[in-house]
Design a protein around this motif. Structure first.
Motif, PDB file in Angstrom:
ATOM      1  N   VAL A 104      51.946  37.228  39.287  1.00 14.66           N
ATOM      2  CA  VAL A 104      50.505  36.968  39.333  1.00 14.66           C
ATOM      3  C   VAL A 104      50.303  35.460  39.220  1.00 14.66           C
ATOM      4  N   VAL A 105      49.413  34.911  40.051  1.00 12.23           N
ATOM      5  CA  VAL A 105      48.995  33.514  39.926  1.00 12.23           C
ATOM      6  C   VAL A 105      47.575  33.520  39.373  1.00 12.23           C
ATOM      7  N   TRP A 106      47.341  32.764  38.288  1.00 15.42           N
ATOM      8  CA  TRP A 106      46.059  32.846  37.585  1.00 15.42           C
ATOM      9  C   TRP A 106      45.788  31.542  36.854  1.00 15.42           C
ATOM     10  N   ASN A 107      44.551  31.394  36.404  1.00 18.58           N
ATOM     11  CA  ASN A 107      44.252  30.314  35.459  1.00 18.58           C
ATOM     12  C   ASN A 107      43.121  30.735  34.544  1.00 18.58           C
ATOM     13  N   GLU A 108      42.969  29.971  33.487  1.00 13.53           N
ATOM     14  CA  GLU A 108      42.010  30.288  32.432  1.00 13.53           C
ATOM     15  C   GLU A 108      41.184  29.051  32.136  1.00 13.53           C
ATOM     16  N   GLN A 186      46.435  35.522  43.032  1.00 11.87           N
ATOM     17  CA  GLN A 186      47.429  36.228  43.831  1.00 11.87           C
ATOM     18  C   GLN A 186      48.117  37.297  43.000  1.00 11.87           C
ATOM     19  N   ILE A 187      48.367  38.461  43.648  1.00 15.42           N
ATOM     20  CA  ILE A 187      49.148  39.547  43.056  1.00 15.42           C
ATOM     21  C   ILE A 187      50.092  40.053  44.145  1.00 15.42           C
ATOM     22  N   ARG A 188      51.369  40.168  43.830  1.00 19.62           N
ATOM     23  CA  ARG A 188      52.329  40.612  44.850  1.00 19.62           C
ATOM     24  C   ARG A 188      53.609  41.101  44.179  1.00 19.62           C
ATOM     25  N   LEU A 300      57.737  40.574  51.169  1.00 19.84           N
ATOM     26  CA  LEU A 300      56.628  40.567  50.217  1.00 19.84           C
ATOM     27  C   LEU A 300      55.768  41.817  50.368  1.00 19.84           C
ATOM     28  N   SER A 301      55.346  42.331  49.237  1.00 22.66           N
ATOM     29  CA  SER A 301      54.312  43.358  49.207  1.00 22.66           C
ATOM     30  C   SER A 301      53.083  42.686  48.613  1.00 22.66           C
ATOM     31  N   MET A 302      52.210  42.166  49.494  1.00 15.02           N
ATOM     32  CA  MET A 302      51.045  41.384  49.073  1.00 15.02           C
ATOM     33  C   MET A 302      49.868  42.306  48.771  1.00 15.02           C
ATOM     34  N   PHE A 303      49.294  42.153  47.582  1.00 18.24           N
ATOM     35  CA  PHE A 303      48.131  42.943  47.189  1.00 18.24           C
ATOM     36  C   PHE A 303      46.838  42.131  47.290  1.00 18.24           C
TER      37      PHE A 303
END
Length: 679
Positions: A104-108, A186-188, A300-303
């Protein structure tokens, strides 16, 4: 502690135990006796073995006599994947956490983005029988993880069934009350294959080839965009001098159902395929472009991601906001061919397997109560017509009709939180959307050949078992008057415009004979300066041909000092008469990246312009990433008749932001409509 093998070699006790687990699974699979049989792609028949589950302190092994899956305990990384007794399909040269994983790519709170491989903390067995094993690796967020782990509870699941030549994986994302705000980009799921074996990649019937190696990329020359590399020292002379870029292998969600790799040099070639039987859990609708497989070898299994769309499609959670969604399952399919000469047959077999998976969807063997089974889903049907202006309503054939979270017309293309369900109408406009997860949705549509977006004004609420018929629906696309002239085809793509030839030294050979995908070649934006070194494009209505005379993207012009200039395109046309009133210029954009569009009529230097987007628009990077469209946008510009003259008229279209080669606009369609009222 060390143990000695029958060859006299000493190995660590943990490794020895894992080897014993794997050998026992293969042995038991070969010896199990049932009355069923299964046919493999190499033409052999065997008796399906019972599914076996074994675990120790740091590894879980699941096998069915065909496939063995080795998972780290409790993290849930795929550290080994074995097919038909062969060696590990994944890359043993990588660390165990870097072979198969969910990230997961994220920020806060506006902080820099964080790339996080999801580590499970608790392993559990959901089901274990002779016919199916499902296991769970759960990460539960706690306050001590703030700033270091995405504030979402993530349950990663794997399923192996009796007789299956592959395994299923899915993830359940849950936010209970009280979690902090977060933005997800991003989620994959990532699979990194054995680089010594897998060299041939396939993502469609026409898009498949022997690929460069990761080392070829490392020794190559990085080009203007870091993902693009000129293969200056490729080991294979047939590949040397080509360009490789993972974005050259993107596909729209609707076409991104099966892709993968073949170990074509094996004496018995093996195929690895990522199969996605539905798009319901992916973001941004059916024409969202996404990554597939690329050099690594990687699949890749990109969600969800921001690719070809930008920050408009991020998932934002407010503080305390609750959430639940199931991503997947997807199916990793493994197959083999009898000999090297038949390795390409593995692609057609994988396509057939995709069809089998689509027929089984939604699956009835999933252990999570959060995955909605077939009996609990609903259905919506109807008939869509289109009525353009004062004409008769006609069937909206081959139109895209879908359900997504409630929003404005067209908002589905930037929607990433919920599920989406799409179909295409038949020749009389009829549609049927099946297997819908219960919830509240808006019904959206768009019709190829017509501008704008359709939205059904009443929310559609789906409950288990619903079969809702909405009857006849009529879409009235934007129109304020008869067409005076038009440029292009309203299909949300710039593919019909002029796509130039690739630079001879920047070729990807896959697309040299594939005109449909010619836009995927690297560096085409630079061709604009070659064609228009000093003066910009001029299009004359009734004389010019948009297939040849309208460049696929309004990009910046490069200068000898390596700087970039804004460009102004002209549309010249004749008007025999001017009637006082309001004309309309319909500007449909297929893509925009950090662009400011200004429109002027007959006065190239008027300031301010007659129309401007004012702010920079677009963030989809479709030009740099070899896409022929990004996010669709429609501007209906009212034009006072005093802006026009009898005889020759000129519309000036300026893209005024010019800092790099990649700012620019792709037009979908442009139309001038005559007036609607007379003063």
């Amino acid at each position: 502690m060390m143990v000695e093998t029958d060859t006299g070699k000493q190995v660590p006790i943990q490794r020895w135990f894992r080897m014993a687990l794997l050998l026992s699974l293969i042995f038991f699979g070969a010896c199990s006796d049932t009355s069923e049989s299964v046919s493999f792609s190499r033409g052999l028949k065997t008796t399906p073995a019972a599914v076996q589950l074994n675990k120790d302190e740091d590894q879980v092994v699941i096998g069915n006599g065909i496939v063995s899956l080795n998972l780290s305990n409790p993290e849930g990384y795929i550290i080994g994947l074995y097919y038909d007794g062969t060696q590990n399909i994944l890359n043993n040269k990588n660390e165990e956490f870097d072979r198969g994983y969910l990230d997961v790519v994220w920020n806060e709170n506006g902080k820099p983005g964080i790339f996080e491989r999801i580590d499970g903390a608790n392993f559990s067995v959901i089901e274990a029988s002779d016919t199916v094993v499902e296991v769970s690796f759960l990460k539960t967020w706690t306050a001590s993880m703030k700033g270091s782990s995405v504030p979402i509870n993530i349950d990663l699941r794997y399923i192996l069934r009796r007789g299956d030549s592959g395994f299923y994986s899915y993830a359940i994302f849950t936010r209970p009350p009280g979690l902090p705000a977060v933005t997800v980009y991003q989620i994959r799921i990532v699979y990194k294959l054995d680089e010594d074996r897998f060299h041939y990649m396939a993502i469609s019937d026409t898009r498949q080839r022997k690929m460069p190696t990761a080392e070829d990329r490392r020794t190559g020359k990085v080009l203007a965009y870091p993902e693009a590399v000129l293969l200056t020292h490729a080991t294979d002379p047939q590949i040397r001098g080509e360009v490789d870029d993972k974005y050259q292998y993107s596909a729209e969600n609707k076409d991104n159902s099966v892709h993968g790799w073949i170990a074509e040099d094996d004496s018995v070639p093996v195929g690895f395929w990522v199969i996605t039987p539905t798009n319901e859990f992916r973001n941004a609708g059916p024409v969202k472009q996404e990554l597939t497989s690329h050099v690594g070898p990687i699949s890749l299994s990109m969600f969800t991601s921001t690719h070809y769309a930008g920050k408009k499609v991020i998932i934002e959670f407010d503080e305390g906001e609750t959430y639940k969604k199931v991503f997947g399952p997807t199916f990793v399919y493994l197959n083999s061919a009898p000999s090297k000469t038949q390795f390409k047959s593995l692609w057609s077999d994988a396509v057939e397997q995709l069809s089998n998976e689509e027929k089984k969807w939604p699956y009835d063997f999933i252990g999570s109560k959060d995955f909605i089974p077939p009996s609990q889903r609903g259905m919506v049907s109807g008939k869509l017509q289109v009525k353009d202006g004062g004409g008769m309503a006609q069937p909206a054939k081959s139109s895209y009709v879908g359900l997504a979270l409630p929003g404005d017309a067209g908002s589905w293309q930037i929607e990433s939180k919920g599920y989406q369900f799409w179909t295409q109408t038949d020749k009389d406009g009829s549609f049927s959307i099946t297997n819908i997860v219960p919830g509240k949705y808006t019904l959206y549509a768009w019709v190829p050949g017509f501008i704008g977006n359709y939205k059904y004004q009443i929310n559609v609420v789906i409950t288990p078992g619903d079969n809702i018929n909405l009857g006849s629906l009529v879409y009235k696309p934007p129109r304020n008057g008869p067409t005076l002239w038009e440029i292009g085809i309203p299909d949300r793509s710039a593919a019909e415009f002029y796509v130039p030839d690739v630079y001879p030294g920047l070729v990807n050979k896959l697309y040299l004979k594939d005109s449909k995908n010619g836009f995927r070649q690297y560096g085409l934006w630079g061709r604009y300066t070659d064609l228009y070194p000093k003066k910009d494009l001029i299009f004359t209505v009734g004389v010019s041909d948009y297939h040849k005379d309208w460049f696929y993207a309004q990009v910046t012009r490069s200068t000898k000092t390596s700087k970039f200039m804004p460009t102004t395109w002209q549309i010249q046309f004749q008007l025999e008469n001017i009637i006082k009133g309001n004309y309309t210029l319909q500007l449909a954009l297929a893509s925009a990246t950090n662009s400011k569009l200004e429109v002027r009529f007959n006065k190239p230097n008027s300031n301010p312009p007659y129309f401007t987007t004012e702010e920079l628009i677009g963030d989809d990077n479709a030009i740099a990433r070899h896409g022929i469209h990004g996010l669709y946008e429609l501007y209906s510009v009212g034009v006072d008749s005093n802006q026009l003259v009898k005889g020759k008229n000129t519309i000036y279209l300026t893209q005024s932001n010019a800092k790099t080669p990649f700012e620019g606009i792709m037009y979908d369609y442009i139309r001038l409509e005559s007036l609607t009222t007379i003063k």
